[in-house]
Design a protein around this motif. Structure first.
Motif, PDB file in Angstrom:
ATOM      1  N   TYR A 163      49.051  10.843  39.741  1.00 37.45           N
ATOM      2  CA  TYR A 163      47.949  10.102  39.137  1.00 37.45           C
ATOM      3  C   TYR A 163      48.127   8.605  39.330  1.00 37.45           C
ATOM      4  O   TYR A 163      49.200   8.049  39.114  1.00 37.45           O
ATOM      5  CB  TYR A 163      47.874  10.420  37.642  1.00 37.45           C
ATOM      6  N   GLY A 164      47.050   7.956  39.739  1.00 34.75           N
ATOM      7  CA  GLY A 164      47.044   6.508  39.892  1.00 34.75           C
ATOM      8  C   GLY A 164      45.780   5.917  39.300  1.00 34.75           C
ATOM      9  O   GLY A 164      44.791   6.618  39.084  1.00 34.75           O
ATOM     10  N   ILE A 165      45.795   4.629  39.049  1.00 37.71           N
ATOM     11  CA  ILE A 165      44.642   3.960  38.447  1.00 37.71           C
ATOM     12  C   ILE A 165      43.426   4.047  39.361  1.00 37.71           C
ATOM     13  O   ILE A 165      42.326   4.374  38.915  1.00 37.71           O
ATOM     14  CB  ILE A 165      44.973   2.486  38.135  1.00 37.71           C
ATOM     15  N   LYS A 166      43.612   3.773  40.649  1.00 39.17           N
ATOM     16  CA  LYS A 166      42.497   3.773  41.596  1.00 39.17           C
ATOM     17  C   LYS A 166      42.333   5.105  42.316  1.00 39.17           C
ATOM     18  O   LYS A 166      41.229   5.595  42.500  1.00 39.17           O
ATOM     19  CB  LYS A 166      42.692   2.677  42.647  1.00 39.17           C
ATOM     20  N   ARG A 167      43.449   5.653  42.777  1.00 37.28           N
ATOM     21  CA  ARG A 167      43.376   6.909  43.540  1.00 37.28           C
ATOM     22  C   ARG A 167      44.549   7.789  43.142  1.00 37.28           C
ATOM     23  O   ARG A 167      45.573   7.300  42.657  1.00 37.28           O
ATOM     24  CB  ARG A 167      43.330   6.628  45.035  1.00 37.28           C
ATOM     25  N   THR A 168      44.363   9.087  43.383  1.00 39.26           N
ATOM     26  CA  THR A 168      45.335  10.083  42.969  1.00 39.26           C
ATOM     27  C   THR A 168      45.674  10.984  44.147  1.00 39.26           C
ATOM     28  O   THR A 168      44.777  11.518  44.798  1.00 39.26           O
ATOM     29  CB  THR A 168      44.762  10.916  41.796  1.00 39.26           C
ATOM     30  N   GLY A 169      46.963  11.134  44.391  1.00 40.18           N
ATOM     31  CA  GLY A 169      47.426  12.024  45.446  1.00 40.18           C
ATOM     32  C   GLY A 169      47.468  13.456  44.947  1.00 40.18           C
ATOM     33  O   GLY A 169      47.839  13.715  43.794  1.00 40.18           O
ATOM     34  N   ILE A 170      47.076  14.374  45.822  1.00 45.80           N
ATOM     35  CA  ILE A 170      47.051  15.795  45.482  1.00 45.80           C
ATOM     36  C   ILE A 170      47.873  16.556  46.528  1.00 45.80           C
ATOM     37  O   ILE A 170      47.725  16.332  47.725  1.00 45.80           O
ATOM     38  CB  ILE A 170      45.619  16.368  45.507  1.00 45.80           C
ATOM     39  N   ALA A 171      48.715  17.469  46.053  1.00 44.50           N
ATOM     40  CA  ALA A 171      49.459  18.367  46.937  1.00 44.50           C
ATOM     41  C   ALA A 171      49.318  19.780  46.371  1.00 44.50           C
ATOM     42  O   ALA A 171      49.024  19.961  45.187  1.00 44.50           O
ATOM     43  CB  ALA A 171      50.922  17.963  47.019  1.00 44.50           C
ATOM     44  N   VAL A 172      49.533  20.766  47.229  1.00 47.02           N
ATOM     45  CA  VAL A 172      49.340  22.144  46.803  1.00 47.02           C
ATOM     46  C   VAL A 172      50.344  23.045  47.522  1.00 47.02           C
ATOM     47  O   VAL A 172      50.790  22.733  48.629  1.00 47.02           O
ATOM     48  CB  VAL A 172      47.875  22.591  47.070  1.00 47.02           C
TER      49      VAL A 172
END
Length: 136
Positions: free
Chosen positions: A9-18
């Motif tokens: 989680y980030g303020i501007k953008r969020t990284g997602i992995a699966v």
């Protein structure tokens, strides 16, 4: 089995992995504008079977929560309301951004490519997910 989805989680953008469905391999999925994160997650779980959200927990060197935890907690509360069927587990995310940047260097990415903060976020989410898989 179902997938495990990690969130950096980030303020501007969020990284997602699966993970894959057997929960053996962690792969970067994408980076999402944080304002669109809940919509993205709802859409994703409507198409894929996800059994767990793993969310990075930012800590300081003395093991206390970092300041950004106060921004993550409201998101988690909203996530619990919006998607109550998927449990959440927190993973210490100290050094993931540095590890992601080093991974980019080690993989031979050019300096210009390493400035792509969205890619750093996606790799960070993958590192968080790998940490979960390693310790589960």
């Amino acid at each position: 089995m179902a997938r495990v989805l990690a969130i950096d989680y980030g303020i501007k953008r969020t990284g997602i992995a699966v993970t894959d469905e057997l929960q053996i391999i962690a792969s970067g999925l994408t980076t999402v504008d944080t304002g669109e994160l809940l919509t993205f997650l709802k859409n994703y779980i409507s198409k894929e079977n996800v059994e767990l959200f793993v969310i990075g927990k930012p800590k300081q060197m003395n093991n206390t929560d970092s300041e950004s935890e106060s921004l993550i907690q409201p998101f988690i509360n909203q996530l619990i309301k919006e998607i109550p069927s998927v449990p959440i587990q927190r993973i210490d995310e100290r050094f993931t951004s540095k590890m992601a940047f080093q991974t980019m260097i080690d993989s031979g990415l050019k300096k210009k490519q390493r400035r792509n903060k969205a890619l750093v976020d996606e790799i960070s989410a993958t590192i968080i997910l790998q940490s979960y898989l390693y310790n589960k």
